[in-house]
Design a protein around this motif. Sequence first.
Motif, short mmCIF file in Angstrom:
data_model
loop_
_atom_site.label_atom_id
_atom_site.label_comp_id
_atom_site.label_asym_id
_atom_site.label_seq_id
_atom_site.Cartn_x
_atom_site.Cartn_y
_atom_site.Cartn_z
N ARG A 9 0.83 -1.21 0.00
CA ARG A 9 0.00 0.00 0.00
C ARG A 9 0.85 1.24 0.00
NH1 ARG A 9 2.22 2.30 4.12
NH2 ARG A 9 1.75 1.69 6.23
N ALA A 11 0.37 5.16 1.27
CA ALA A 11 -0.57 5.76 2.21
C ALA A 11 -0.27 7.25 2.46
CB ALA A 11 -0.52 4.98 3.52
N ARG A 43 -4.14 4.25 0.15
CA ARG A 43 -4.91 4.61 1.35
C ARG A 43 -4.72 6.09 1.61
NH1 ARG A 43 -3.15 0.90 5.48
NH2 ARG A 43 -1.71 2.38 6.42
N GLU A 45 -4.57 8.92 4.15
CA GLU A 45 -4.40 9.07 5.61
C GLU A 45 -4.80 10.48 6.03
OE1 GLU A 45 -0.82 7.10 7.09
OE2 GLU A 45 -2.02 5.31 6.73
N ARG A 76 -9.44 3.28 0.70
CA ARG A 76 -9.81 3.49 2.12
C ARG A 76 -9.38 4.88 2.54
NH1 ARG A 76 -11.09 0.23 6.78
NH2 ARG A 76 -10.18 1.07 8.66
N GLN A 78 -9.11 7.23 5.78
CA GLN A 78 -9.12 7.03 7.24
C GLN A 78 -10.20 7.84 7.94
OE1 GLN A 78 -4.97 7.62 8.43
NE2 GLN A 78 -4.70 5.41 8.39
N ASP A 208 -5.34 -0.13 10.17
CA ASP A 208 -5.67 -0.25 8.75
C ASP A 208 -4.84 -1.32 8.06
OD1 ASP A 208 -7.52 1.65 9.01
OD2 ASP A 208 -6.48 3.20 7.88
N GLN A 212 -6.82 -4.18 6.14
CA GLN A 212 -6.66 -4.30 4.69
C GLN A 212 -5.80 -5.50 4.29
OE1 GLN A 212 -5.45 0.00 3.93
NE2 GLN A 212 -7.09 -0.30 2.44
#
Length: 294
Positions: A9, A11, A43, A45, A76, A78, A208, A212
């Motif tokens: 990932r 992020a 992701r 954040e 995703r 957060q 996370d 994930q």
Amino acid sequence: MNSARPVFRFAPSPNGYLHQGHALSAILNFETAKRLGGRFLLRIEDIDVGRSRPEFEQAIYEDLRWLGLSWEEPVRRQSEHFDDYRAALSRLNAKGVLYRCFCSRGDIARTIGDRRDWPRDPDDAPLYPRTCRGLSKDESDARAQRDPFCLRLDMERALALVGTSLTWREFGEGDEASLVAAEPARWGDVMLARKDIPASYHIAVVTDDAIQGVTDVMRGRDLYHATSVHRVLQALLDLPQPNYRHHWLVLDADGRKLSKSTFAKSVRSLREQGASAQEVRSITQLPRLATRAD
Ligand code: GLU
């Protein structure tokens, strides 16, 4: 879904435009996932809702697409998952390793005073003097009715529960792992929820990565030491232990890490100045200037 496939990932925090250091991290994650037949997630954040901006988030998607990256949907974010971080914090609380802290920065500075030998964490911030650790439950409950507080990890208690011999598997930029001894005590009683935000980077990232199914955390060496805190949280919360791959940093001419606060060139400004995606991607071919964490 084949659970044997590694999961990587990238992020980023949407509080500025992606700079060359982000581009490096995103590309290394994407390419390593591809090489190992793995999956690549993005992701956002954005727990720091005060500093995060929708235009920066949109720019992240645009810039990464321009660089030729693609990722799984949905992404995703957060800020949509504070309940997950609250649940993790309440599990930690049930283990007796959290306490409320009412101190302001000024209070902490006054407690430490001018003691030059006060211990500092790996980011060079003074360790929290544990003032509020001494509050009784009644005092803490009473103050919580009127004063804002953050939540801190009682590191001593945490280490009494999980032991002091935690390690992690570090691949660096290569294909062979070495075992690194975590040194969480160097961080002292880290903050796990802020006064204004019911989570911190540490609790959100660990939660996370587990939710994930991230198997490989590839990120810059500036976060190498934070991994010690993450390993403690994973052990306390019974979360799986990912592999870690801390990669070199892009440094500026003075040898400092590129960040939004220095004059890092944003991917967007390079594009506007006529750079091709291929040229920006070639950052991964630069001499590896920083390979040490400290
Ligand atoms: N959001 C963090 C950053 O932008 C990265 C977190 C991580 O990769 O663990 O620096």
